[in-house]
Enzyme design. Structure first.
Site, PDB file in Angstrom:
ATOM      1  NE  ARG A 150     -40.322 -90.651 -30.976  1.00 32.79           N
ATOM      2  CZ  ARG A 150     -40.416 -91.536 -29.983  1.00 32.79           C
ATOM      3  NH1 ARG A 150     -39.326 -92.186 -29.574  1.00 32.79           N
ATOM      4  NH2 ARG A 150     -41.575 -91.773 -29.404  1.00 32.79           N
ATOM      5  CE  LYS A 193     -41.537 -87.466 -29.402  1.00 32.93           C
ATOM      6  NZ  LYS A 193     -42.937 -87.124 -29.740  1.00 32.93           N
ATOM      7  CG  HIS A 224     -42.396 -89.195 -37.805  1.00 37.35           C
ATOM      8  ND1 HIS A 224     -41.424 -89.294 -36.813  1.00 37.35           N
ATOM      9  CD2 HIS A 224     -43.579 -89.413 -37.181  1.00 37.35           C
ATOM     10  CE1 HIS A 224     -42.010 -89.543 -35.657  1.00 37.35           C
ATOM     11  NE2 HIS A 224     -43.317 -89.628 -35.853  1.00 37.35           N
ATOM     12  NE  ARG A 242     -41.935 -92.978 -34.342  1.00 39.80           N
ATOM     13  CZ  ARG A 242     -41.563 -93.683 -33.287  1.00 39.80           C
ATOM     14  NH1 ARG A 242     -40.534 -94.507 -33.396  1.00 39.80           N
ATOM     15  NH2 ARG A 242     -42.195 -93.575 -32.135  1.00 39.80           N
ATOM     16  CG  HIS A 268     -45.957 -94.788 -29.736  1.00 39.17           C
ATOM     17  ND1 HIS A 268     -46.688 -95.368 -30.752  1.00 39.17           N
ATOM     18  CD2 HIS A 268     -45.235 -93.804 -30.329  1.00 39.17           C
ATOM     19  CE1 HIS A 268     -46.421 -94.770 -31.897  1.00 39.17           C
ATOM     20  NE2 HIS A 268     -45.531 -93.827 -31.667  1.00 39.17           N
ATOM     21  CE1 TYR A 324     -48.013 -95.154 -37.757  1.00 42.50           C
ATOM     22  CE2 TYR A 324     -47.837 -95.652 -35.428  1.00 42.50           C
ATOM     23  CZ  TYR A 324     -47.473 -94.894 -36.507  1.00 42.50           C
ATOM     24  OH  TYR A 324     -46.578 -93.868 -36.361  1.00 42.50           O
TER      25      TYR A 324
END
Length: 300
Positions: free
Chosen positions: A149, A173, A246, A249, A272, A281
């Site tokens: 990110r 995150k 992004h 990414r 994730h 994806y």
């Protein structure tokens, strides 16, 4: 209890106990502030389902996107569930609150040929030994090569990158740390940047920083500068006016799956928390495969 007092306590809980990202906490705070306007002077226990439905209806009337409505409904449900757990209310008024489903939009993805053209052009620019061009080349190679990110890129310190192993240690995150690999082109670009470009940029500042990527003034680079760079160089290759880091990414993840990477491995690389987030994806890859088939097969 006053609604605004409870909302402040909840966002503090998200920040300090659940340790959500700053962006997520800001989103919750914004949604609850908007709800607070609808609630007015009512106390927390006086808020009922009709109040919440009216709040979402007014948001619909002013043209808020379906994704915004869904996010606000989720924020309200999380808040009132927490309030009930804390015994601030007896009944959770949000249990029957329903918002429109988020419309699924596939992410913007550049083709492998487009990425080769973009990065070849950046490498050629970096050969001029211009410190900014070398820095930009290193950032773009790392963003695409690792799928990290933009916040993770900006948060990298010099010591977080291991050129010998071609890995970077990033803080994702929820303050979750992971190690991501990157390829030989990124390693070469980073090595050149660290040797010849970063010292020149650092000399422009009167203070020192451990940040890996530096601004034109020698400070740790900010996300806005990275957004500006990516929008400038990537937009012509994907045919979209608004595109940011992004997209690199998304592109990295899609190309990994196109190349046969395991879905769970891609989940680990991207950081994730849920496999469901990564599965988007697979839809991108399937659509690209279908488009290729229709263009190439004589019986399509």
């Amino acid at each position: 209890m006053d609604f605004s007092v409870a909302a402040s306590a909840f966002t503090e809980h998200l920040e300090k106990v659940r340790r959500l990202s700053n962006a997520t906490v800001r989103a919750y705070r914004s949604d609850l502030r908007d709800l607070g306007v609808a609630v007015g002077d009512a106390q927390l226990h006086e808020v009922d389902l009709e109040t919440l439905r009216g709040w979402l209806w007014r948001a619909t009337q002013r043209g808020d996107a379906r994704s915004t409505l869904a996010r606000r409904a989720a924020a309200a449900r999380s808040f009132f569930s927490w309030a009930q757990e804390q015994e601030l209310i007896d009944v959770d008024p949000s249990l029957r609150l329903i918002a429109p489903r988020r419309g699924r939009t596939l992410p913007t993805v550049a083709s492998q040929e487009a990425m080769k053209g973009l990065l070849d052009a950046q490498r050629a620019a970096a050969e001029s030994a211009d410190p900014i061009a070398m820095r930009d080349h290193g950032m773009l190679e790392l963003l695409y090569g690792s799928g990290i990110r933009v916040s993770e890129l900006c948060g990298l310190d010099v010591d977080d990158v291991d050129l010998d192993r071609a890995t970077a240690r990033v803080l994702g995150k929820g303050s979750k740390e992971r190690v991501v690999p990157f390829g030989a082109p990124a390693r070469l670009a980073l090595g050149a940047y660290l040797t010849r470009s970063r010292p020149a940029l650092l000399a422009r500042s009167s203070t020192t920083t451990s940040g890996l990527f530096l601004s034109t003034r020698g400070a740790r680079i900010g996300s806005r500068a990275v957004y500006t760079l990516v929008a400038e160089v990537l937009s012509p290759f994907v045919g979209a006016e608004t595109v940011g880091p992004h997209a690199l990414r998304h592109t990295a993840a899609t190309h990994l799956l196109d190349g046969g990477a395991d879905l769970r491995a891609v989940q680990e690389i991207l950081g994730h928390a849920s496999l469901g987030t990564t599965q988007i994806y697979t839809h991108v890859s399937a659509e690209r495969l279908t488009a290729t088939y229709r263009l190439a097969h004589p019986r399509a």
